[in-house]
Design an enzyme around this catalytic site. Structure first.
Site, PDB file in Angstrom:
ATOM      1  N   LYS A   1     -25.433 -30.425  15.417  1.00 30.04           N
ATOM      2  CA  LYS A   1     -24.602 -30.557  14.187  1.00 30.04           C
ATOM      3  C   LYS A   1     -23.541 -30.164  13.983  1.00 30.04           C
ATOM      4  O   LYS A   1     -22.814 -30.846  13.077  1.00 30.04           O
ATOM      5  CB  LYS A   1     -26.008 -29.622  13.701  1.00 30.04           C
ATOM      6  CG  LYS A   1     -26.616 -30.302  13.704  1.00 30.04           C
ATOM      7  CD  LYS A   1     -28.640 -29.173  13.659  1.00 30.04           C
ATOM      8  CE  LYS A   1     -28.656 -27.867  13.540  1.00 30.04           C
ATOM      9  NZ  LYS A   1     -29.020 -27.641  14.978  1.00 30.04           N
TER      10      LYS A   1
ATOM     11  N   ARG B   1     -34.628 -23.521   7.896  1.00 31.85           N
ATOM     12  CA  ARG B   1     -34.973 -23.722   8.658  1.00 31.85           C
ATOM     13  C   ARG B   1     -36.744 -22.857   8.579  1.00 31.85           C
ATOM     14  O   ARG B   1     -37.191 -23.385   9.832  1.00 31.85           O
ATOM     15  CB  ARG B   1     -34.264 -22.248  10.034  1.00 31.85           C
ATOM     16  CG  ARG B   1     -33.482 -22.833  11.157  1.00 31.85           C
ATOM     17  CD  ARG B   1     -33.073 -21.785  11.888  1.00 31.85           C
ATOM     18  NE  ARG B   1     -32.701 -21.518  12.423  1.00 31.85           N
ATOM     19  CZ  ARG B   1     -31.134 -21.932  12.926  1.00 31.85           C
ATOM     20  NH1 ARG B   1     -30.051 -22.188  11.950  1.00 31.85           N
ATOM     21  NH2 ARG B   1     -30.143 -21.861  13.986  1.00 31.85           N
TER      22      ARG B   1
HETATM   23  P1  AMP Z   1     -27.206 -21.197  14.430  1.00 32.07           P
HETATM   24  O1  AMP Z   1     -25.647 -21.274  14.386  1.00 32.07           O
HETATM   25  O2  AMP Z   1     -27.433 -22.481  13.238  1.00 32.07           O
HETATM   26  O3  AMP Z   1     -27.362 -21.143  16.242  1.00 32.07           O
HETATM   27  O4  AMP Z   1     -27.438 -19.588  13.660  1.00 32.07           O
HETATM   28  C1  AMP Z   1     -27.844 -18.488  14.623  1.00 32.07           C
HETATM   29  C2  AMP Z   1     -28.458 -17.612  14.144  1.00 32.07           C
HETATM   30  O5  AMP Z   1     -28.348 -17.350  12.754  1.00 32.07           O
HETATM   31  C3  AMP Z   1     -30.097 -18.065  14.870  1.00 32.07           C
HETATM   32  O6  AMP Z   1     -30.624 -18.309  15.319  1.00 32.07           O
HETATM   33  C4  AMP Z   1     -31.286 -17.457  13.630  1.00 32.07           C
HETATM   34  O7  AMP Z   1     -31.696 -15.553  13.820  1.00 32.07           O
HETATM   35  C5  AMP Z   1     -29.943 -17.229  12.240  1.00 32.07           C
HETATM   36  N1  AMP Z   1     -29.894 -17.536  11.308  1.00 32.07           N
HETATM   37  C6  AMP Z   1     -29.201 -19.432  11.298  1.00 32.07           C
HETATM   38  N2  AMP Z   1     -29.344 -19.997   9.777  1.00 32.07           N
HETATM   39  C7  AMP Z   1     -30.026 -19.374   9.577  1.00 32.07           C
HETATM   40  C8  AMP Z   1     -31.630 -19.529   8.949  1.00 32.07           C
HETATM   41  N3  AMP Z   1     -31.560 -20.575   7.804  1.00 32.07           N
HETATM   42  N4  AMP Z   1     -33.112 -18.598   8.361  1.00 32.07           N
HETATM   43  C9  AMP Z   1     -33.445 -17.647   9.422  1.00 32.07           C
HETATM   44  N5  AMP Z   1     -32.044 -17.287   9.922  1.00 32.07           N
HETATM   45  C10 AMP Z   1     -30.583 -18.032  10.948  1.00 32.07           C
END
Ligand code: AMP
Length: 214
Positions: free
Chosen positions: A13, A88
């Protein structure tokens, strides 16, 4: 253009969002990137998020919704935006609908479809620039031998949550909390499936074709 990129971690993504953001001059809003910056800056938000992120869990809906609300209020979001990693949970999806109202509603939700085995392979071989968040991959797109980012010169690291154990936990959290959003947007007739297991360029072509047909 107001789109959501939906899918498990490691489905590409972020990579496609960077490209699309550049093409249409609209911001890519990655809640993960915003949180990682808050952690690096040592802000209150960062302190709260740090432990949760390292464990592979989700930061609380209240915190994330407030963060996104503030970000979407910025003037650069007026022409459109790409949401990458948000919503999410169903609660986040419902809040987003309320936040945007009918006039500013999301137009399409692109679901990045990749098998679990491929996701684990991609995430555990992923390396990330600690400066500009650019992603590399030890198998398909290795970083420079110097260990410094080819774009900004920042130090390249493995994200703490990209270890195999945490990746499995993140996928379990995804299945429980995020996967139901597919049906949520399907019911709104906004869901489009992207075959994201193909090479990056093919996925980009399919994404471009899909968006131009909307
Ligand atoms: P990502 O880089 O999108 O994989 O996000 C890394 C981490 O940030 C995730 O594993 C969550 O701990 C936190 N995170 C990111 N976006 C969200 C969201 N929309 N809701 C809750 N936690 C989030």
């Amino acid at each position: 253009m107001r789109v959501i990129f939906l899918g498990a971690p490691g489905t590409g993504k972020g990579t496609q969002a960077v490209w699309l953001s550049d093409k249409f001059t609209i911001p890519q809003i990655s809640t993960g990137d915003i949180l990682r910056k808050a952690v690096a800056d040592g802000t209150e938000l960062g302190k709260k998020a740090d432990v949760v992120m390292k464990s592979g869990g989700l930061v609380s809906d209240d915190l994330i919704i407030a963060l996104v609300r503030e970000r979407l209020d910025q003037p650069d979001c007026r022409p459109g935006f790409i949401l990458d990693g948000f919503p999410r949970t169903i609660a986040q999806g419902e809040s987003l609908d309320l936040m945007l109202g009918r006039d500013g509603a999301i137009q399409s939700v692109i679901f990045f479809e990749v098998s679990e085995a491929e996701i684990v392979r991609r995430l555990t071989s992923r390396r990330t620039c600690s400066g500009c968040a650019r992603n590399y991959n030890m198998i398909s797109d290795p970083p420079p031998a110097s260990g410094l980012c080819g774009s900004c010169g920042g130090r390249i690291i493995q994200r703490p949550d990209d270890s195999e154990e945490t990746v499995r936990k993140r996928l379990q959290v995804y299945d429980e909390k995020t996967a139901p959003l597919k049906e949520f947007y399907n019911k709104q007739k906004k869901l489009y499936i992207l075959r994201a297991e193909q090479p990056v360029e093919r996925v980009r072509e399919e994404l471009a074709a899909l968006l131009s047909g909307l």
